[in-house]
Design a protein around this motif. Structure first.
Motif, PDB file in Angstrom:
ATOM      1  N   PRO A  33      16.421  96.132 -20.309  1.00  0.00           N
ATOM      2  CA  PRO A  33      16.976  97.214 -20.985  1.00  0.00           C
ATOM      3  C   PRO A  33      16.515  97.608 -22.754  1.00  0.00           C
ATOM      4  CG  PRO A  33      18.604  95.407 -20.891  1.00  0.00           C
ATOM      5  CD  PRO A  33      17.168  95.167 -20.195  1.00  0.00           C
ATOM      6  N   GLU A  34      15.912  96.491 -23.099  1.00  0.00           N
ATOM      7  CA  GLU A  34      15.232  96.815 -24.364  1.00  0.00           C
ATOM      8  C   GLU A  34      13.806  97.520 -24.413  1.00  0.00           C
ATOM      9  OE1 GLU A  34      16.963  95.561 -27.119  1.00  0.00           O
ATOM     10  OE2 GLU A  34      18.450  94.906 -25.682  1.00  0.00           O
ATOM     11  N   CYS A  35      13.176  97.660 -23.283  1.00  0.00           N
ATOM     12  CA  CYS A  35      11.956  98.173 -23.063  1.00  0.00           C
ATOM     13  C   CYS A  35      11.840  99.788 -23.036  1.00  0.00           C
ATOM     14  CB  CYS A  35      11.289  97.559 -21.797  1.00  0.00           C
ATOM     15  SG  CYS A  35       9.514  97.877 -21.870  1.00  0.00           S
ATOM     16  N   GLY A  36      11.225 100.380 -23.915  1.00  0.00           N
ATOM     17  CA  GLY A  36      10.772 101.803 -24.112  1.00  0.00           C
ATOM     18  C   GLY A  36       9.701 102.292 -23.300  1.00  0.00           C
ATOM     19  N   CYS A  37       8.754 101.300 -23.273  1.00  0.00           N
ATOM     20  CA  CYS A  37       7.513 101.823 -22.389  1.00  0.00           C
ATOM     21  C   CYS A  37       7.898 101.859 -20.815  1.00  0.00           C
ATOM     22  CB  CYS A  37       6.265 100.873 -22.518  1.00  0.00           C
ATOM     23  SG  CYS A  37       6.437  99.218 -22.000  1.00  0.00           S
ATOM     24  N   VAL A  54      16.842 103.489 -11.489  1.00  0.00           N
ATOM     25  CA  VAL A  54      16.664 102.292 -12.659  1.00  0.00           C
ATOM     26  C   VAL A  54      17.729 101.348 -12.523  1.00  0.00           C
ATOM     27  CG1 VAL A  54      16.091 101.685 -15.062  1.00  0.00           C
ATOM     28  CG2 VAL A  54      15.073 103.756 -13.912  1.00  0.00           C
ATOM     29  N   THR A  55      17.451 100.150 -12.568  1.00  0.00           N
ATOM     30  CA  THR A  55      18.133  98.920 -12.716  1.00  0.00           C
ATOM     31  C   THR A  55      17.866  98.292 -13.958  1.00  0.00           C
ATOM     32  OG1 THR A  55      18.817  98.802 -10.429  1.00  0.00           O
ATOM     33  CG2 THR A  55      19.456  97.105 -11.671  1.00  0.00           C
ATOM     34  N   GLU A  56      18.643  97.905 -14.772  1.00  0.00           N
ATOM     35  CA  GLU A  56      18.427  97.088 -16.050  1.00  0.00           C
ATOM     36  C   GLU A  56      18.900  95.750 -15.867  1.00  0.00           C
ATOM     37  OE1 GLU A  56      19.849  99.333 -19.558  1.00  0.00           O
ATOM     38  OE2 GLU A  56      18.181 100.669 -19.484  1.00  0.00           O
ATOM     39  N   HIS A  77       7.651  95.619 -16.215  1.00  0.00           N
ATOM     40  CA  HIS A  77       8.907  96.012 -15.208  1.00  0.00           C
ATOM     41  C   HIS A  77       8.145  95.878 -13.677  1.00  0.00           C
ATOM     42  CE1 HIS A  77       6.420  99.848 -16.567  1.00  0.00           C
ATOM     43  NE2 HIS A  77       6.083  99.740 -15.080  1.00  0.00           N
ATOM     44  N   THR A  78       9.368  96.069 -12.951  1.00  0.00           N
ATOM     45  CA  THR A  78       8.936  95.675 -11.423  1.00  0.00           C
ATOM     46  C   THR A  78       9.530  96.957 -10.643  1.00  0.00           C
ATOM     47  OG1 THR A  78       8.651  93.277 -11.558  1.00  0.00           O
ATOM     48  CG2 THR A  78       8.938  94.512  -9.592  1.00  0.00           C
ATOM     49  N   GLU A 121       0.577 105.016 -23.620  1.00  0.00           N
ATOM     50  CA  GLU A 121       0.056 105.823 -24.281  1.00  0.00           C
ATOM     51  C   GLU A 121       0.211 105.497 -25.909  1.00  0.00           C
ATOM     52  OE1 GLU A 121       1.960 107.173 -22.003  1.00  0.00           O
ATOM     53  OE2 GLU A 121       1.055 107.936 -20.349  1.00  0.00           O
ATOM     54  N   TYR A 122      -1.188 105.827 -26.492  1.00  0.00           N
ATOM     55  CA  TYR A 122      -1.090 105.595 -27.923  1.00  0.00           C
ATOM     56  C   TYR A 122      -2.267 106.468 -28.608  1.00  0.00           C
ATOM     57  CZ  TYR A 122      -1.151 102.821 -32.273  1.00  0.00           C
ATOM     58  OH  TYR A 122      -1.315 102.527 -33.402  1.00  0.00           O
TER      59      TYR A 122
END
Length: 156
Positions: A33-37, A54-56, A77-78, A121-122
């Motif tokens: 749940p903490e991951c923005g990417c 999506v399942t956190e 993520h998986t 992306e960066y």
């Protein structure tokens, strides 16, 4: 009577319209749940026409273990799609190719979090990375390769 039922079924089957999902089933994404990417990768899949659920969960190791993805290939993520596992920032084009060819495999993995992969992306910066095909014995081979950019330093 069987032929008539078959023809009715074909006639009643809707054709893929713009914005509709490419896969019969949605891609099921498991993410911290903490991951923005991870959310950015989900946006990449949706933009490519996939339906996504999506399942956190904070315990990604148990998810990978449950679906047979070797921990050494872990990303952030998986996901699962029609019996395949997708680990990390796998490009939508490679998922489409996987679904078109349907190899005997566990799935695809992009280990780590390479800058420039979908969701990572960066600016114009891109690290080279490989999409790996994981066989049922846990061995990997290169499914696709992506070159890095010549941009050095921070965001472009």
């Amino acid at each position: 009577m069987k032929r008539r039922s078959f023809l009715f079924t074909i006639g009643a089957t809707p054709f893929l319209q713009p914005g509709q999902s490419l896969a019969a089933a949605p891609i099921q994404v498991y993410k911290n749940p903490e991951c923005g990417c991870c959310s950015a990768w989900v946006d990449h899949l949706t933009a490519a026409g996939f339906s996504v659920r999506v399942t956190e969960t904070p315990d990604m190791s148990s998810i990978r273990r449950r679906f047979g993805m070797p921990e050494r290939l872990s990303g952030c993520h998986t996901a699962t799609l029609e019996g395949y596992v997708l680990e990390g920032h796998v490009p939508a084009a490679d998922i489409k190719r996987l679904m078109a060819t349907k190899p005997q495999a566990v799935g695809l993995a992009v280990p780590g979090m390479p800058v420039g992969s979908p969701g990572m992306e960066y600016g114009n910066r891109r690290e080279p990375y490989k999409v790996l095909l994981i066989d049922r014995r846990g061995r990997d081979s290169v499914f696709a390769s992506y070159p890095g950019s010549s941009t050095v330093g921070g965001a472009g």
